[in-house]
Write a protein that holds these residues in place. Structure first.
Motif, mmCIF file in Angstrom:
data_model
loop_
_atom_site.group_PDB
_atom_site.id
_atom_site.type_symbol
_atom_site.label_atom_id
_atom_site.label_comp_id
_atom_site.label_asym_id
_atom_site.label_seq_id
_atom_site.Cartn_x
_atom_site.Cartn_y
_atom_site.Cartn_z
ATOM 1 N N LEU A 29 0.850 -1.187 0.000
ATOM 2 C CA LEU A 29 0.000 0.000 0.000
ATOM 3 C C LEU A 29 0.885 1.235 0.000
ATOM 4 O O LEU A 29 1.724 1.407 0.897
ATOM 5 N N SER A 30 0.697 2.083 -0.987
ATOM 6 C CA SER A 30 1.453 3.330 -1.079
ATOM 7 C C SER A 30 0.501 4.493 -0.875
ATOM 8 O O SER A 30 -0.489 4.625 -1.607
ATOM 9 N N VAL A 31 0.795 5.328 0.119
ATOM 10 C CA VAL A 31 -0.041 6.480 0.452
ATOM 11 C C VAL A 31 0.746 7.740 0.148
ATOM 12 O O VAL A 31 1.882 7.899 0.597
ATOM 13 N N SER A 32 0.131 8.646 -0.621
ATOM 14 C CA SER A 32 0.752 9.925 -0.943
ATOM 15 C C SER A 32 -0.326 10.996 -0.905
ATOM 16 O O SER A 32 -1.200 11.037 -1.775
ATOM 17 N N ALA A 33 -0.255 11.847 0.106
ATOM 18 C CA ALA A 33 -1.253 12.907 0.280
ATOM 19 C C ALA A 33 -0.540 14.161 0.746
ATOM 20 O O ALA A 33 -0.248 14.317 1.936
ATOM 21 N N GLY A 34 -0.241 15.039 -0.172
ATOM 22 C CA GLY A 34 0.446 16.267 0.190
ATOM 23 C C GLY A 34 1.813 15.970 0.781
ATOM 24 O O GLY A 34 2.634 15.263 0.193
ATOM 25 N N ALA A 35 2.051 16.509 1.971
ATOM 26 C CA ALA A 35 3.337 16.314 2.620
ATOM 27 C C ALA A 35 3.453 14.964 3.310
ATOM 28 O O ALA A 35 4.535 14.608 3.799
ATOM 29 N N PHE A 36 2.390 14.204 3.346
ATOM 30 C CA PHE A 36 2.411 12.908 4.039
ATOM 31 C C PHE A 36 2.527 11.783 3.023
ATOM 32 O O PHE A 36 1.862 11.782 1.987
ATOM 33 N N SER A 37 3.364 10.821 3.343
ATOM 34 C CA SER A 37 3.497 9.624 2.514
ATOM 35 C C SER A 37 3.821 8.447 3.425
ATOM 36 O O SER A 37 4.433 8.607 4.490
ATOM 37 N N ALA A 38 3.435 7.268 3.004
ATOM 38 C CA ALA A 38 3.684 6.052 3.782
ATOM 39 C C ALA A 38 3.620 4.846 2.860
ATOM 40 O O ALA A 38 2.917 4.862 1.842
#
Length: 398
Positions: free
Chosen positions: A12-21
Protein backbone atom coordinates in the motif's frame (compact mmCIF):
# COMPACT_ATOMS: atom_id res chain seq x y z
CA UNK A 1 -10.58 11.66 -8.84
CA UNK A 2 -7.89 12.43 -6.29
CA UNK A 3 -6.12 9.16 -5.50
CA UNK A 4 -4.54 9.14 -2.06
CA UNK A 5 -3.50 5.47 -2.00
CA UNK A 6 -2.71 2.60 -4.35
CA UNK A 7 -2.48 -1.10 -3.54
CA UNK A 8 -0.37 -3.35 -5.78
CA UNK A 9 1.52 -6.59 -5.07
CA UNK A 10 0.48 -6.48 -1.41
CA UNK A 11 2.07 -3.05 -0.97
CA UNK A 12 0.00 0.00 0.00
CA UNK A 13 1.45 3.33 -1.08
CA UNK A 14 -0.04 6.48 0.45
CA UNK A 15 0.75 9.93 -0.94
CA UNK A 16 -1.25 12.91 0.28
CA UNK A 17 0.45 16.27 0.19
CA UNK A 18 3.34 16.31 2.62
CA UNK A 19 2.41 12.91 4.04
CA UNK A 20 3.50 9.62 2.51
CA UNK A 21 3.68 6.05 3.78
CA UNK A 22 4.33 2.56 2.49
CA UNK A 23 2.84 -0.47 4.22
CA UNK A 24 3.38 -4.05 3.12
CA UNK A 25 1.15 -6.98 3.93
CA UNK A 26 4.11 -8.90 5.37
CA UNK A 27 4.85 -6.09 7.86
CA UNK A 28 1.40 -6.31 9.46
CA UNK A 29 0.45 -9.98 8.99
CA UNK A 30 2.04 -10.88 12.34
CA UNK A 31 -0.68 -8.90 14.12
CA UNK A 32 -3.23 -11.52 13.04
CA UNK A 33 -1.29 -14.73 13.78
CA UNK A 34 -3.44 -15.59 16.82
CA UNK A 35 -6.71 -14.72 15.04
CA UNK A 36 -6.70 -16.65 11.79
CA UNK A 37 -5.04 -19.50 9.93
CA UNK A 38 -4.39 -17.09 7.04
CA UNK A 39 -2.83 -13.93 8.49
CA UNK A 40 -1.44 -12.90 5.09
CA UNK A 41 -4.97 -12.90 3.64
CA UNK A 42 -6.28 -10.85 6.57
CA UNK A 43 -3.41 -8.37 6.09
CA UNK A 44 -4.35 -7.87 2.43
CA UNK A 45 -7.97 -7.26 3.43
CA UNK A 46 -6.94 -4.65 5.99
CA UNK A 47 -4.73 -2.85 3.47
CA UNK A 48 -7.58 -2.89 0.97
CA UNK A 49 -9.96 -1.34 3.51
CA UNK A 50 -7.45 1.38 4.32
CA UNK A 51 -6.87 2.10 0.62
CA UNK A 52 -10.61 2.34 -0.06
CA UNK A 53 -11.17 4.64 2.92
CA UNK A 54 -8.44 7.03 1.84
CA UNK A 55 -9.61 7.17 -1.77
CA UNK A 56 -13.23 7.66 -0.69
CA UNK A 57 -12.19 10.74 1.23
CA UNK A 58 -10.24 11.95 -1.80
CA UNK A 59 -13.37 11.58 -3.93
CA UNK A 60 -15.38 13.66 -1.48
CA UNK A 61 -12.71 16.36 -1.64
CA UNK A 62 -13.01 16.40 -5.42
CA UNK A 63 -16.77 16.69 -5.20
CA UNK A 64 -16.60 19.67 -2.85
CA UNK A 65 -14.03 21.39 -5.07
CA UNK A 66 -16.13 20.82 -8.20
CA UNK A 67 -19.14 22.43 -6.49
CA UNK A 68 -17.12 25.54 -5.72
CA UNK A 69 -16.36 24.87 -2.06
CA UNK A 70 -13.48 26.79 -0.51
CA UNK A 71 -11.29 23.91 0.59
CA UNK A 72 -7.52 23.30 0.49
CA UNK A 73 -7.42 19.87 -1.14
CA UNK A 74 -3.75 19.15 -0.44
CA UNK A 75 -3.77 20.20 3.21
CA UNK A 76 -7.05 18.42 4.02
CA UNK A 77 -5.91 15.23 2.27
CA UNK A 78 -2.60 15.18 4.14
CA UNK A 79 -4.26 15.81 7.50
CA UNK A 80 -6.82 13.07 6.99
CA UNK A 81 -4.38 10.49 5.59
CA UNK A 82 -1.86 10.90 8.42
CA UNK A 83 -4.47 10.50 11.11
CA UNK A 84 -6.31 7.68 9.34
CA UNK A 85 -3.17 5.60 8.84
CA UNK A 86 -2.21 6.13 12.50
CA UNK A 87 -5.64 4.92 13.66
CA UNK A 88 -5.38 1.80 11.50
CA UNK A 89 -1.92 1.00 12.85
CA UNK A 90 -3.26 1.38 16.40
CA UNK A 91 -6.14 -0.99 15.67
CA UNK A 92 -3.79 -3.58 14.15
CA UNK A 93 -1.54 -3.38 17.21
CA UNK A 94 -4.54 -4.08 19.43
CA UNK A 95 -5.46 -7.03 17.21
CA UNK A 96 -2.04 -8.54 18.03
CA UNK A 97 -3.02 -8.74 21.73
CA UNK A 98 -6.24 -10.66 21.06
CA UNK A 99 -6.69 -14.39 20.71
CA UNK A 100 -9.13 -16.34 18.57
CA UNK A 101 -11.92 -18.16 20.40
CA UNK A 102 -10.59 -21.40 18.93
CA UNK A 103 -7.41 -20.85 20.97
CA UNK A 104 -8.95 -19.39 24.10
CA UNK A 105 -11.42 -22.19 24.74
CA UNK A 106 -9.30 -25.36 24.67
CA UNK A 107 -6.20 -23.72 26.16
CA UNK A 108 -7.96 -22.51 29.31
CA UNK A 109 -6.85 -19.00 28.42
CA UNK A 110 -7.94 -16.18 30.78
CA UNK A 111 -11.10 -15.26 28.90
CA UNK A 112 -11.86 -12.11 30.91
CA UNK A 113 -8.54 -10.60 29.87
CA UNK A 114 -9.16 -11.54 26.26
CA UNK A 115 -12.63 -10.00 26.32
CA UNK A 116 -11.20 -6.77 27.68
CA UNK A 117 -8.61 -6.67 24.90
CA UNK A 118 -11.25 -7.38 22.28
CA UNK A 119 -13.41 -4.56 23.62
CA UNK A 120 -10.44 -2.18 23.30
CA UNK A 121 -9.85 -3.38 19.75
CA UNK A 122 -13.51 -2.81 18.84
CA UNK A 123 -13.27 0.75 20.15
CA UNK A 124 -10.18 1.29 18.01
CA UNK A 125 -12.10 0.29 14.86
CA UNK A 126 -15.03 2.47 15.97
CA UNK A 127 -12.58 5.37 16.20
CA UNK A 128 -11.60 4.78 12.55
CA UNK A 129 -15.20 5.06 11.39
CA UNK A 130 -15.83 8.08 13.61
CA UNK A 131 -12.74 9.81 12.22
CA UNK A 132 -14.01 9.48 8.67
CA UNK A 133 -17.42 10.91 9.55
CA UNK A 134 -15.96 13.76 11.61
CA UNK A 135 -13.44 14.66 8.91
CA UNK A 136 -16.16 14.78 6.24
CA UNK A 137 -18.30 17.06 8.41
CA UNK A 138 -15.28 19.26 9.07
CA UNK A 139 -14.35 19.78 5.42
CA UNK A 140 -17.99 20.45 4.54
CA UNK A 141 -18.15 23.16 7.20
CA UNK A 142 -14.87 24.55 5.89
CA UNK A 143 -16.02 24.47 2.27
CA UNK A 144 -19.48 25.85 3.00
CA UNK A 145 -19.37 27.86 6.26
CA UNK A 146 -22.89 29.10 5.62
CA UNK A 147 -24.36 25.94 4.11
CA UNK A 148 -23.94 24.22 0.76
CA UNK A 149 -25.85 25.46 -2.30
CA UNK A 150 -29.43 24.21 -2.19
CA UNK A 151 -29.42 23.77 1.58
CA UNK A 152 -31.61 25.79 3.92
CA UNK A 153 -30.62 29.46 4.17
CA UNK A 154 -28.82 29.99 7.46
CA UNK A 155 -29.48 33.13 9.45
CA UNK A 156 -25.75 33.74 10.04
CA UNK A 157 -25.11 33.94 6.29
CA UNK A 158 -24.16 37.55 5.43
CA UNK A 159 -26.28 37.24 2.28
CA UNK A 160 -29.23 35.60 4.04
CA UNK A 161 -31.62 38.51 3.44
CA UNK A 162 -30.92 38.71 -0.31
CA UNK A 163 -31.08 34.93 -0.65
CA UNK A 164 -34.45 34.88 1.11
CA UNK A 165 -35.78 37.61 -1.17
CA UNK A 166 -34.64 35.65 -4.22
CA UNK A 167 -36.24 32.48 -2.93
CA UNK A 168 -39.49 34.29 -2.16
CA UNK A 169 -39.61 35.66 -5.71
CA UNK A 170 -38.87 32.20 -7.05
CA UNK A 171 -41.72 30.73 -5.01
CA UNK A 172 -44.10 33.47 -6.13
CA UNK A 173 -43.19 32.82 -9.76
CA UNK A 174 -43.77 29.08 -9.27
CA UNK A 175 -47.15 29.74 -7.66
CA UNK A 176 -48.14 32.03 -10.56
CA UNK A 177 -47.11 29.37 -13.11
CA UNK A 178 -49.13 26.75 -11.27
CA UNK A 179 -52.23 28.99 -11.40
CA UNK A 180 -51.60 29.64 -15.09
CA UNK A 181 -51.33 25.91 -15.72
CA UNK A 182 -54.69 25.31 -14.07
CA UNK A 183 -56.22 28.11 -16.16
CA UNK A 184 -54.88 26.50 -19.35
CA UNK A 185 -56.36 23.14 -18.26
CA UNK A 186 -59.78 24.79 -17.97
CA UNK A 187 -59.52 26.79 -21.19
CA UNK A 188 -58.38 23.87 -23.39
CA UNK A 189 -60.84 21.34 -22.06
CA UNK A 190 -62.02 19.06 -24.90
CA UNK A 191 -59.05 19.76 -27.19
CA UNK A 192 -56.52 17.18 -28.37
CA UNK A 193 -53.80 16.19 -25.89
CA UNK A 194 -51.01 17.49 -28.12
CA UNK A 195 -52.68 20.88 -28.51
CA UNK A 196 -53.17 21.17 -24.77
CA UNK A 197 -49.52 20.29 -24.13
CA UNK A 198 -48.33 22.95 -26.58
CA UNK A 199 -50.67 25.52 -25.05
CA UNK A 200 -49.39 24.63 -21.57
CA UNK A 201 -45.74 24.94 -22.62
CA UNK A 202 -46.35 28.31 -24.27
CA UNK A 203 -48.24 29.79 -21.32
CA UNK A 204 -46.10 28.50 -18.44
CA UNK A 205 -42.63 27.79 -19.79
CA UNK A 206 -42.64 24.29 -18.30
CA UNK A 207 -40.73 21.60 -20.17
CA UNK A 208 -42.65 19.32 -22.51
CA UNK A 209 -42.24 16.40 -20.11
CA UNK A 210 -43.72 18.43 -17.26
CA UNK A 211 -46.58 19.70 -19.44
CA UNK A 212 -47.40 16.17 -20.55
CA UNK A 213 -47.48 14.99 -16.95
CA UNK A 214 -49.75 17.91 -15.96
CA UNK A 215 -52.17 17.47 -18.88
CA UNK A 216 -52.09 13.68 -19.01
CA UNK A 217 -50.99 12.36 -15.58
CA UNK A 218 -49.65 8.79 -15.46
CA UNK A 219 -52.35 7.78 -12.94
CA UNK A 220 -56.00 8.76 -13.26
CA UNK A 221 -56.36 9.48 -9.56
CA UNK A 222 -53.75 12.24 -9.83
CA UNK A 223 -56.03 14.54 -11.78
CA UNK A 224 -55.04 17.22 -14.26
CA UNK A 225 -53.30 20.39 -13.19
CA UNK A 226 -52.23 21.28 -9.67
CA UNK A 227 -54.38 20.36 -6.68
CA UNK A 228 -55.60 23.00 -4.23
CA UNK A 229 -53.33 21.69 -1.49
CA UNK A 230 -50.28 22.22 -3.76
CA UNK A 231 -51.24 25.86 -4.37
CA UNK A 232 -51.92 26.50 -0.68
CA UNK A 233 -48.66 24.79 0.21
CA UNK A 234 -46.73 27.24 -1.97
CA UNK A 235 -48.50 30.17 -0.30
CA UNK A 236 -47.69 28.79 3.14
CA UNK A 237 -44.01 28.45 2.24
CA UNK A 238 -43.97 32.01 0.88
CA UNK A 239 -45.44 33.32 4.15
CA UNK A 240 -42.90 31.34 6.17
CA UNK A 241 -40.01 32.78 4.15
CA UNK A 242 -41.44 36.29 4.48
CA UNK A 243 -41.63 35.83 8.25
CA UNK A 244 -37.97 34.76 8.36
CA UNK A 245 -37.01 37.78 6.26
CA UNK A 246 -38.85 40.16 8.62
CA UNK A 247 -37.09 38.59 11.60
CA UNK A 248 -33.66 38.95 9.98
CA UNK A 249 -34.29 42.55 9.02
CA UNK A 250 -35.56 43.40 12.52
CA UNK A 251 -32.49 41.80 14.13
CA UNK A 252 -30.17 43.66 11.77
CA UNK A 253 -31.92 46.98 12.47
CA UNK A 254 -31.74 46.37 16.23
CA UNK A 255 -28.02 45.62 16.08
CA UNK A 256 -26.02 43.97 18.84
CA UNK A 257 -27.77 44.29 22.20
CA UNK A 258 -25.72 43.47 25.30
CA UNK A 259 -26.81 43.56 28.94
CA UNK A 260 -24.97 42.78 32.18
CA UNK A 261 -26.54 40.94 35.11
CA UNK A 262 -25.45 39.86 38.57
CA UNK A 263 -26.47 36.22 39.09
CA UNK A 264 -25.84 33.36 41.44
CA UNK A 265 -23.45 31.95 38.79
CA UNK A 266 -21.45 35.19 38.67
CA UNK A 267 -21.54 38.13 36.28
CA UNK A 268 -23.63 37.19 33.24
CA UNK A 269 -23.53 38.93 29.86
CA UNK A 270 -26.53 38.38 27.58
CA UNK A 271 -25.69 39.34 24.01
CA UNK A 272 -28.09 39.38 21.08
CA UNK A 273 -25.67 38.93 18.17
CA UNK A 274 -27.33 39.45 14.77
CA UNK A 275 -24.10 38.68 12.86
CA UNK A 276 -24.00 35.17 14.32
CA UNK A 277 -27.82 35.05 14.56
CA UNK A 278 -27.51 33.82 18.13
CA UNK A 279 -28.54 34.74 21.66
CA UNK A 280 -25.31 34.32 23.60
CA UNK A 281 -24.87 33.89 27.36
CA UNK A 282 -21.34 34.59 28.56
CA UNK A 283 -20.13 33.68 32.06
CA UNK A 284 -16.80 34.64 33.68
CA UNK A 285 -15.82 30.97 33.86
CA UNK A 286 -17.21 27.50 33.48
CA UNK A 287 -20.64 27.36 35.17
CA UNK A 288 -21.30 24.69 37.77
CA UNK A 289 -23.15 21.51 36.87
CA UNK A 290 -26.53 22.80 38.05
CA UNK A 291 -26.21 25.93 35.90
CA UNK A 292 -25.09 23.89 32.88
CA UNK A 293 -28.14 21.66 33.29
CA UNK A 294 -30.35 24.76 33.43
CA UNK A 295 -28.75 26.13 30.24
CA UNK A 296 -29.16 22.86 28.34
CA UNK A 297 -32.77 22.45 29.44
CA UNK A 298 -33.46 25.88 27.92
CA UNK A 299 -31.87 24.96 24.59
CA UNK A 300 -28.45 26.60 25.03
CA UNK A 301 -25.33 24.78 23.84
CA UNK A 302 -21.68 25.58 24.43
CA UNK A 303 -19.90 27.10 21.41
CA UNK A 304 -16.10 27.08 21.94
CA UNK A 305 -15.56 29.29 18.88
CA UNK A 306 -17.70 32.02 20.47
CA UNK A 307 -16.85 31.36 24.11
CA UNK A 308 -20.55 31.47 24.92
CA UNK A 309 -23.65 29.39 25.52
CA UNK A 310 -25.95 30.16 22.63
CA UNK A 311 -29.08 29.35 20.65
CA UNK A 312 -30.86 30.89 17.66
CA UNK A 313 -31.71 34.59 17.84
CA UNK A 314 -35.50 34.66 17.72
CA UNK A 315 -38.38 35.23 20.12
CA UNK A 316 -38.00 31.74 21.54
CA UNK A 317 -34.29 32.34 22.15
CA UNK A 318 -34.93 35.66 23.90
CA UNK A 319 -37.57 34.06 26.12
CA UNK A 320 -35.20 31.20 26.98
CA UNK A 321 -32.55 33.74 28.01
CA UNK A 322 -35.09 35.43 30.29
CA UNK A 323 -35.94 32.08 31.85
CA UNK A 324 -32.27 31.37 32.57
CA UNK A 325 -31.77 34.86 33.98
CA UNK A 326 -34.86 34.53 36.19
CA UNK A 327 -33.60 31.22 37.59
CA UNK A 328 -30.13 32.66 38.30
CA UNK A 329 -31.12 36.18 39.36
CA UNK A 330 -29.85 37.33 42.75
CA UNK A 331 -32.57 38.86 44.98
CA UNK A 332 -31.28 42.41 45.50
CA UNK A 333 -34.34 43.70 47.39
CA UNK A 334 -33.57 45.10 50.88
CA UNK A 335 -33.79 42.67 53.75
CA UNK A 336 -36.93 43.06 55.89
CA UNK A 337 -36.57 45.04 59.11
CA UNK A 338 -35.89 42.88 62.15
CA UNK A 339 -39.11 41.99 63.95
CA UNK A 340 -39.37 42.01 67.75
CA UNK A 341 -39.17 38.74 69.57
CA UNK A 342 -42.50 37.17 70.61
CA UNK A 343 -41.58 38.15 74.17
CA UNK A 344 -39.62 41.11 75.47
CA UNK A 345 -37.74 40.82 78.76
CA UNK A 346 -38.03 43.70 81.24
CA UNK A 347 -36.92 43.71 84.91
CA UNK A 348 -36.73 39.90 85.08
CA UNK A 349 -40.07 39.16 83.43
CA UNK A 350 -41.09 38.29 79.83
CA UNK A 351 -43.91 40.32 78.35
CA UNK A 352 -45.71 39.56 75.05
CA UNK A 353 -44.60 42.27 72.63
CA UNK A 354 -47.59 44.18 71.31
CA UNK A 355 -46.00 46.92 69.19
CA UNK A 356 -42.64 48.07 67.89
CA UNK A 357 -42.78 51.78 67.11
CA UNK A 358 -39.97 53.53 65.26
CA UNK A 359 -39.04 56.91 66.86
CA UNK A 360 -40.13 58.86 69.96
CA UNK A 361 -42.56 61.11 68.14
CA UNK A 362 -44.48 58.17 66.70
CA UNK A 363 -44.46 56.46 70.11
CA UNK A 364 -45.77 59.58 71.89
CA UNK A 365 -48.51 60.01 69.29
CA UNK A 366 -49.54 56.38 69.71
CA UNK A 367 -49.58 56.50 73.51
CA UNK A 368 -51.65 59.72 73.44
CA UNK A 369 -54.25 58.25 71.13
CA UNK A 370 -57.36 56.31 72.14
CA UNK A 371 -55.84 53.17 70.60
CA UNK A 372 -52.76 53.39 72.82
CA UNK A 373 -54.67 53.92 76.09
CA UNK A 374 -54.26 50.32 77.20
CA UNK A 375 -50.54 50.04 76.40
CA UNK A 376 -47.38 50.91 78.28
CA UNK A 377 -43.76 51.37 77.27
CA UNK A 378 -41.51 48.48 78.21
CA UNK A 379 -38.17 49.89 77.03
CA UNK A 380 -36.35 51.56 74.15
CA UNK A 381 -34.42 49.13 71.95
CA UNK A 382 -30.81 49.64 70.90
CA UNK A 383 -31.90 50.85 67.42
CA UNK A 384 -34.18 53.49 69.01
CA UNK A 385 -37.44 51.63 68.49
CA UNK A 386 -39.98 51.84 71.34
CA UNK A 387 -41.29 48.46 72.52
CA UNK A 388 -44.88 48.63 73.79
CA UNK A 389 -46.84 45.98 75.71
CA UNK A 390 -50.38 45.69 77.07
CA UNK A 391 -50.86 47.15 80.57
CA UNK A 392 -53.16 44.24 81.53
CA UNK A 393 -50.45 41.65 80.92
CA UNK A 394 -48.31 41.10 84.02
CA UNK A 395 -45.79 38.97 82.12
CA UNK A 396 -44.17 35.82 83.36
CA UNK A 397 -41.07 35.05 85.36
CA UNK A 398 -37.98 34.75 83.15
Amino acid sequence: MTTLATLADDVLSVSAGAFSATITANSISGNFDALTHFPDRRARIELGDLCNGLNYFGGRLDKLASEGGAVDLVAEAARFAERHVALHRRAWAMEARCMSWFIVGPANFPTARNQKRQASRDKAYDAIRAHTEAALRSIERTAWPHGAPGDAIRANNPDAASLLRARIEQRRATHARMKTANAVIRETKGQEIEARILAMAGATGFSRADCERIVNPPERWMGQGFAAYALSGELTEIKRLEGRLRTLEANAARGTVETQHNTSAGALTIRQNPDAARVQLIFPGKPDEETRTLLKSNGFRWAPSEGAWQRHLNNAGRYAAKCVLSALQVDESPAPAPQPAPFSRFEGRDYPTARRIEGDDAANAFMGSAEGAGFGVLYVAADGAVIVASCNDMGRAA
